[in-house]
Enzyme design. Structure first.
Site, short mmCIF file in Angstrom:
data_model
loop_
_atom_site.label_atom_id
_atom_site.label_comp_id
_atom_site.label_asym_id
_atom_site.label_seq_id
_atom_site.Cartn_x
_atom_site.Cartn_y
_atom_site.Cartn_z
N HIS A 1 140.14 -37.08 -23.21
CA HIS A 1 141.38 -37.85 -23.36
C HIS A 1 141.23 -39.29 -22.90
O HIS A 1 142.13 -40.10 -23.14
CB HIS A 1 142.50 -37.19 -22.55
CG HIS A 1 142.68 -35.74 -22.90
ND1 HIS A 1 142.23 -34.71 -22.11
CD2 HIS A 1 143.23 -35.16 -23.98
CE1 HIS A 1 142.51 -33.56 -22.70
NE2 HIS A 1 143.11 -33.79 -23.83
N SER B 1 148.46 -28.30 -24.72
CA SER B 1 147.72 -28.96 -25.79
C SER B 1 148.69 -29.65 -26.75
O SER B 1 149.45 -28.99 -27.46
CB SER B 1 146.87 -27.93 -26.55
OG SER B 1 146.50 -28.44 -27.80
N SER B 2 148.65 -30.97 -26.76
CA SER B 2 149.59 -31.74 -27.58
C SER B 2 149.45 -31.40 -29.05
O SER B 2 150.42 -31.08 -29.74
CB SER B 2 149.36 -33.24 -27.35
OG SER B 2 150.10 -34.01 -28.26
N ASN B 3 148.20 -31.43 -29.56
CA ASN B 3 148.05 -31.23 -31.00
C ASN B 3 148.44 -29.82 -31.42
O ASN B 3 148.97 -29.61 -32.50
CB ASN B 3 146.65 -31.64 -31.46
CG ASN B 3 145.60 -30.59 -31.16
OD1 ASN B 3 145.36 -29.72 -31.96
ND2 ASN B 3 144.99 -30.66 -29.98
N HIS C 1 142.23 -29.61 -23.46
CA HIS C 1 143.36 -28.79 -23.03
C HIS C 1 143.27 -27.38 -23.62
O HIS C 1 143.95 -27.05 -24.59
CB HIS C 1 144.68 -29.44 -23.44
CG HIS C 1 145.04 -30.60 -22.58
ND1 HIS C 1 145.82 -31.65 -23.01
CD2 HIS C 1 144.74 -30.88 -21.28
CE1 HIS C 1 145.97 -32.52 -22.04
NE2 HIS C 1 145.31 -32.09 -20.97
N GLU D 1 146.04 -38.74 -22.10
CA GLU D 1 145.57 -39.78 -23.03
C GLU D 1 146.47 -41.02 -22.94
O GLU D 1 145.98 -42.16 -22.94
CB GLU D 1 145.55 -39.25 -24.46
CG GLU D 1 145.03 -40.30 -25.45
CD GLU D 1 145.14 -39.86 -26.91
OE1 GLU D 1 144.91 -38.68 -27.21
OE2 GLU D 1 145.48 -40.73 -27.73
N CYS E 1 144.54 -39.21 -35.31
CA CYS E 1 143.16 -39.02 -35.74
C CYS E 1 143.07 -38.07 -36.95
O CYS E 1 144.01 -37.34 -37.25
CB CYS E 1 142.32 -38.50 -34.58
SG CYS E 1 142.67 -36.78 -34.20
N THR F 1 146.75 -40.14 -30.18
CA THR F 1 146.03 -39.67 -31.37
C THR F 1 146.54 -38.34 -31.91
O THR F 1 146.18 -37.94 -33.02
CB THR F 1 144.53 -39.49 -31.04
OG1 THR F 1 144.43 -38.60 -29.91
CG2 THR F 1 143.85 -40.80 -30.75
N CYS G 1 137.65 -29.97 -33.04
CA CYS G 1 137.39 -31.21 -33.78
C CYS G 1 136.08 -31.79 -33.24
O CYS G 1 135.53 -31.29 -32.25
CB CYS G 1 138.53 -32.19 -33.53
SG CYS G 1 138.67 -32.61 -31.77
S1 SF4 Z 1 141.28 -37.90 -30.84
FE1 SF4 Z 1 141.28 -36.36 -32.47
S2 SF4 Z 1 139.10 -36.07 -32.90
FE2 SF4 Z 1 139.27 -37.02 -30.88
S3 SF4 Z 1 139.33 -35.33 -29.39
FE3 SF4 Z 1 141.45 -35.88 -29.85
S4 SF4 Z 1 142.03 -34.47 -31.49
FE4 SF4 Z 1 139.79 -34.50 -31.43
#
Ligand code: SF4
Length: 306
Positions: free
Chosen positions: A74, A223-225, A41, A126, A195, A165, A12
């Site tokens: 983060h 890695s959370s996402n 991460h 974060e 985000c 996020t 991203c």
């Molecule tokens: S908040 Fe979203 S755009 Fe920003 S680093 Fe994390 S995943 Fe990427």
């Protein structure tokens, strides 16, 4: 066999910016260069930067006075910023601007004297950073519905929420509804703080789920996402697995599958996804790859001057 590559995946804008900050700082000042927490991460990114002289640390007491230190994407709490100032460290902030936006909301709600419910994973960097912007007595970190039920906040208090996020959009929506049911005057960001990158990657996995028999998410275990992407596939009843790189992919998991979806978390370099594609194509000759137009290709977060 056919591979479908998720429409949005991989770096991203916040991750690309953070890595660029580290690389430009290394280029300009050389090593040793300290980074507080993993810059992003991802195992491969961290290993590569370590090999180039970056020292990652979770403890500022490891950093010599006057050294150069980067804060990770983060973000960090004000207490860490203060500690770094006291040690006269030369700091560079690689916090993603979208995380900074959440910090600003936290400060605003906290200054207004509200009780602040932070939806996020306890212990995630974060969340630790954002929590530091809220007066401790008014902070409530909430991970799930049970946490909401056990919140102890007097009925007369005004309550605000903010979020990590990289949460699951669907789960967060449900949690905010629950919060609103308990605290009808709940205030917060217009929607939530999840985000664009998290949202797009989750939407892309939903798209893959309609096309594929199995979904492979490339991402590191912390890695959370990336973990939310695997859960998204599972929630839609498509077997979904997460691997850090091609080495972890078991080809036996692909037996009897025709359509394979591949996505990756926001901190995953493209070469790791290419490695997975290569491994599958070697094992199953004739496998084709279908891609989609990526709506994010022009999103860039400019980095500060180094
Ligand atoms: S908040 Fe979203 S755009 Fe920003 S680093 Fe994390 S995943 Fe990427």
């Amino acid at each position: 066999m056919q591979i479908f590559l998720a429409r949005t995946q991989g770096f991203c804008a916040g991750v690309a910016r953070a890595i660029d900050i580290v690389e430009q700082t290394l280029k300009r000042y050389g090593s040793p260069l300290y980074v507080y927490h993993e810059i992003v991460h991802n195992t491969a990114v961290v290993k590569d930067l370590k090999a180039r002289g970056v020292i990652f640390t979770n403890n500022l007491s490891d950093v010599p006075a006057g050294a150069r230190l980067i804060f990770s994407a983060h973000g960090v709490s004000p207490a860490i910023t203060r500690q770094a100032q006291e040690k006269k460290l030369l700091t560079i902030d690689a916090t993603c601007p979208l995380v900074t936006k959440v910090h600003n909301e936290a400060v605003r709600f906290s200054n207004e004297g509200l009780d602040v419910v932070l939806l996020g994973h306890k212990g995630h960097e974060e969340v630790e950073g954002t929590a530091g912007y809220v007066a401790a007595k008014n902070l409530h970190i909430v991970q799930n519905a049970a946490d909401i039920e056990s919140l102890v906040i007097p009925a007369h208090r005004k309550v605000a929420f903010i979020t990590q996020t990289t949460l699951s959009l669907d789960e967060t929506r449900e949690l905010v509804l629950k919060l609103r049911a308990r605290f009808p005057r709940l205030t917060g960001p217009a929607k939530d703080d999840i985000c664009y990158a998290t949202q797009n990657r989750q939407d892309s996995v939903k798209e893959l789920a309609g096309l594929c028999d199995i979904i492979i998410i490339c991402g590191s275990p912390n890695s959370s996402n990336s973990n939310r992407l695997r859960e998204q596939g599972q929630r839609l009843k498509v077997p979904s697995l997460i691997v850090d790189s091609a080495d972890e992919l078991l080809l036996t998991d692909l037996e009897n599958k025709q359509n394979i979806g591949i996505s990756s978390g926001a901190s995953v370099p493209r070469h790791l996804v290419d490695g997975i594609i290569f491994k599958i194509q070697q094992a199953f000759p004739g496998t084709t790859v279908q891609t989609f137009d990526n709506p994010e290709k022009d999103i860039i977060f400019p980095r500060p001057e180094i």
